[in-house]
Design a protein around this motif. Sequence first.
Motif, mmCIF file in Angstrom:
data_model
loop_
_atom_site.group_PDB
_atom_site.id
_atom_site.type_symbol
_atom_site.label_atom_id
_atom_site.label_comp_id
_atom_site.label_asym_id
_atom_site.label_seq_id
_atom_site.Cartn_x
_atom_site.Cartn_y
_atom_site.Cartn_z
ATOM 1 N N GLU A 75 0.821 -1.207 0.000
ATOM 2 C CA GLU A 75 0.000 0.000 0.000
ATOM 3 C C GLU A 75 0.857 1.259 0.000
ATOM 4 O O GLU A 75 0.395 2.326 -0.394
ATOM 5 N N LEU A 76 2.101 1.138 0.448
ATOM 6 C CA LEU A 76 2.940 2.318 0.615
ATOM 7 C C LEU A 76 3.178 3.029 -0.710
ATOM 8 O O LEU A 76 3.459 2.414 -1.732
ATOM 9 N N GLU A 77 3.052 4.347 -0.670
ATOM 10 C CA GLU A 77 3.361 5.141 -1.853
ATOM 11 C C GLU A 77 3.953 6.471 -1.399
ATOM 12 O O GLU A 77 3.935 6.808 -0.207
ATOM 13 N N LEU A 78 4.461 7.227 -2.355
ATOM 14 C CA LEU A 78 5.181 8.455 -2.023
ATOM 15 C C LEU A 78 4.609 9.628 -2.816
ATOM 16 O O LEU A 78 5.153 10.007 -3.856
ATOM 17 N N PRO A 79 3.514 10.197 -2.349
ATOM 18 C CA PRO A 79 2.952 11.347 -3.059
ATOM 19 C C PRO A 79 3.858 12.566 -2.929
ATOM 20 O O PRO A 79 4.531 12.747 -1.911
ATOM 21 N N ASP A 80 3.861 13.378 -3.982
ATOM 22 C CA ASP A 80 4.731 14.565 -3.981
ATOM 23 C C ASP A 80 4.069 15.676 -3.168
ATOM 24 O O ASP A 80 3.047 16.238 -3.559
ATOM 25 N N ARG A 81 4.673 15.980 -2.028
ATOM 26 C CA ARG A 81 4.089 17.009 -1.157
ATOM 27 C C ARG A 81 4.850 18.322 -1.236
ATOM 28 O O ARG A 81 4.637 19.215 -0.439
ATOM 29 N N GLY A 82 5.783 18.397 -2.153
ATOM 30 C CA GLY A 82 6.430 19.685 -2.390
ATOM 31 C C GLY A 82 7.816 19.817 -1.810
ATOM 32 O O GLY A 82 8.667 20.475 -2.388
ATOM 33 N N SER A 83 8.082 19.172 -0.686
ATOM 34 C CA SER A 83 9.416 19.267 -0.096
ATOM 35 C C SER A 83 9.853 17.892 0.404
ATOM 36 O O SER A 83 9.015 17.023 0.662
ATOM 37 N N LEU A 84 11.152 17.725 0.520
ATOM 38 C CA LEU A 84 11.677 16.442 0.982
ATOM 39 C C LEU A 84 11.178 16.133 2.386
ATOM 40 O O LEU A 84 10.801 15.002 2.683
ATOM 41 N N LEU A 138 14.611 5.589 -2.992
ATOM 42 C CA LEU A 138 15.198 5.993 -4.271
ATOM 43 C C LEU A 138 14.374 7.102 -4.918
ATOM 44 O O LEU A 138 14.906 8.098 -5.414
ATOM 45 N N GLU A 139 13.074 6.934 -4.909
ATOM 46 C CA GLU A 139 12.205 7.916 -5.541
ATOM 47 C C GLU A 139 12.280 9.268 -4.824
ATOM 48 O O GLU A 139 12.424 10.312 -5.450
ATOM 49 N N GLY A 140 12.212 9.221 -3.502
ATOM 50 C CA GLY A 140 12.278 10.472 -2.749
ATOM 51 C C GLY A 140 13.614 11.169 -2.920
ATOM 52 O O GLY A 140 13.683 12.402 -2.954
ATOM 53 N N ARG A 141 14.668 10.384 -3.066
ATOM 54 C CA ARG A 141 15.991 10.962 -3.200
ATOM 55 C C ARG A 141 16.146 11.696 -4.536
ATOM 56 O O ARG A 141 16.570 12.855 -4.578
ATOM 57 N N THR A 142 15.767 11.029 -5.605
ATOM 58 C CA THR A 142 15.887 11.696 -6.912
ATOM 59 C C THR A 142 14.973 12.911 -6.990
ATOM 60 O O THR A 142 15.336 13.943 -7.561
ATOM 61 N N ARG A 143 13.802 12.801 -6.382
ATOM 62 C CA ARG A 143 12.886 13.925 -6.386
ATOM 63 C C ARG A 143 13.514 15.118 -5.652
ATOM 64 O O ARG A 143 13.417 16.264 -6.106
ATOM 65 N N ALA A 144 14.143 14.836 -4.519
ATOM 66 C CA ALA A 144 14.767 15.908 -3.744
ATOM 67 C C ALA A 144 15.960 16.499 -4.499
ATOM 68 O O ALA A 144 16.231 17.704 -4.419
ATOM 69 N N GLN A 145 16.654 15.658 -5.233
ATOM 70 C CA GLN A 145 17.788 16.172 -6.000
ATOM 71 C C GLN A 145 17.311 17.095 -7.112
ATOM 72 O O GLN A 145 17.951 18.098 -7.416
ATOM 73 N N CYS A 146 16.189 16.758 -7.721
ATOM 74 C CA CYS A 146 15.634 17.638 -8.760
ATOM 75 C C CYS A 146 15.227 18.983 -8.171
ATOM 76 O O CYS A 146 15.331 20.022 -8.829
ATOM 77 N N ARG A 147 14.787 18.949 -6.914
ATOM 78 C CA ARG A 147 14.411 20.199 -6.261
ATOM 79 C C ARG A 147 15.638 20.970 -5.779
ATOM 80 O O ARG A 147 15.520 22.117 -5.366
ATOM 81 N N GLY A 148 16.783 20.310 -5.766
ATOM 82 C CA GLY A 148 17.971 20.964 -5.249
ATOM 83 C C GLY A 148 18.087 20.895 -3.739
ATOM 84 O O GLY A 148 18.873 21.609 -3.122
#
Lengths: 222, 222
Positions: A75-84, A138-148
Amino acid sequence: MQSRTPASRTGRPRSAAADAAILAATRQALVELGWSKLTLGDVATRAGVAKTTLYRRWAGKNELVVDAVAELFDELELPDRGSLADDIEGVVLQFAAILDRPEARSGLMAAVAESTRDEALRERIRTSIVDRQKRLVLEGRTRAQCRGELPTEPDPGAAARTVDLIFDMVAGAVVHRTLMSGKPADADWVRDFTRVLLQGLGSERAEAAAPPGDGGQGVSAS
Amino acid sequence: MQSRTPASRTGRPRSAAADAAILAATRQALVELGWSKLTLGDVATRAGVAKTTLYRRWAGKNELVVDAVAELFDELELPDRGSLADDIEGVVLQFAAILDRPEARSGLMAAVAESTRDEALRERIRTSIVDRQKRLVLEGRTRAQCRGELPTEPDPGAAARTVDLIFDMVAGAVVHRTLMSGKPADADWVRDFTRVLLQGLGSERAEAAAPPGDGGQGVSAS
DNA sequence: AGCTTTCGCTACGAGTCGTAGCGTAATGCC
DNA sequence: GGCATTACGCTACGACTCGTAGCGAAAGCT
């Protein structure tokens, strides 16, 4: 999921409904009886199948419970909430909610306990549960890297080690909090934890995760 | 240790040697058989006592194993190595060494699994194992504050929350690393972990823990 | 049809559980 | 020393679960 399915084309196929019924019955039995008092005969009765059918599909109690519990964590998922910080808090709260369910608590821990003496079971847990959820890191990490929010890591070896470290720190802390310390991983705790983790990872926005004037009093080492 | 001893003055006293023999036999049985295949009859035979003696002292398998495992964690200590980072690394490596022993792995996890459905057992684990080792965090924290490595926390409530958080993060990460991920908590991993933790806690000497020119490549978020 | 595999059911020996009962051993108190 | 009290070792017991074997019927495919 639990046995070889090499496109066995001939003969009567296995009932997929029976699989679902058995796994659901296993979780229900875990809730009502716990691990040690759970018997395969009881599970078979709850699921409405014969005991022999259970033994035809699973080698034993260990494998059955692992499969039953593994479904919970999908069930676990990682919705984009805007910040890491918000992403981490969100997924950690989801994880804590799953660990609040008694079938997850007793089933997972008991399976891990048995896996210490069973290499095949350990591998089953790794592939079915642990490695499966590492995708979130992995997903949260790349997302945070894209945000800088996080620096990029050129060395793939070091990056992999860091991902493993983060995964163990996040999952381990939540499990230890809920099961060993016996205290809830509520919003306050998750906020403190996320702040320490992000600051530890060198996030440039670690402090920004704590809105100024929120009463101070945050975790700042003591 | 396991039953009331309200200065029962009359009658034959319980053999302390039998207690030690039973707990040692329990650990040995955990190593050879694991939790699920461990039987109280077998433990009694190994210890050289009657099975009934076991049932007179412990309510069941759960309580016995908790007591047998609890002794393992009493070995933990916190020698002064000069810096907070070195202190943490030292005690974490000790903890990892204990978790390397099969009797600790299977025994502890199985007991935790059973405790999810047994309030008394959960309390027994808390007092016998978990809270007992929180002293290490408290000691290391005050020691670091005396060195000026960590800021003092005026609010006792926030300080207690921080101690709990650190404890869950340290113990949880090591347990998850060794049991769930199935990888060793070796010196390299402990160094990376300590660096993240200290930086997360706002230690002023977090970077000093990593000798400059050690090849870089440390965990610096990736 | 014929073939193949699964399913439900029953029955079985083996093993463990937790307890009861008995006689004996080791203390403290008088 | 004698007595009360408690712990110990031993045996035996019914109840339960385990995992497997055997059988006939059901459900697919060609």
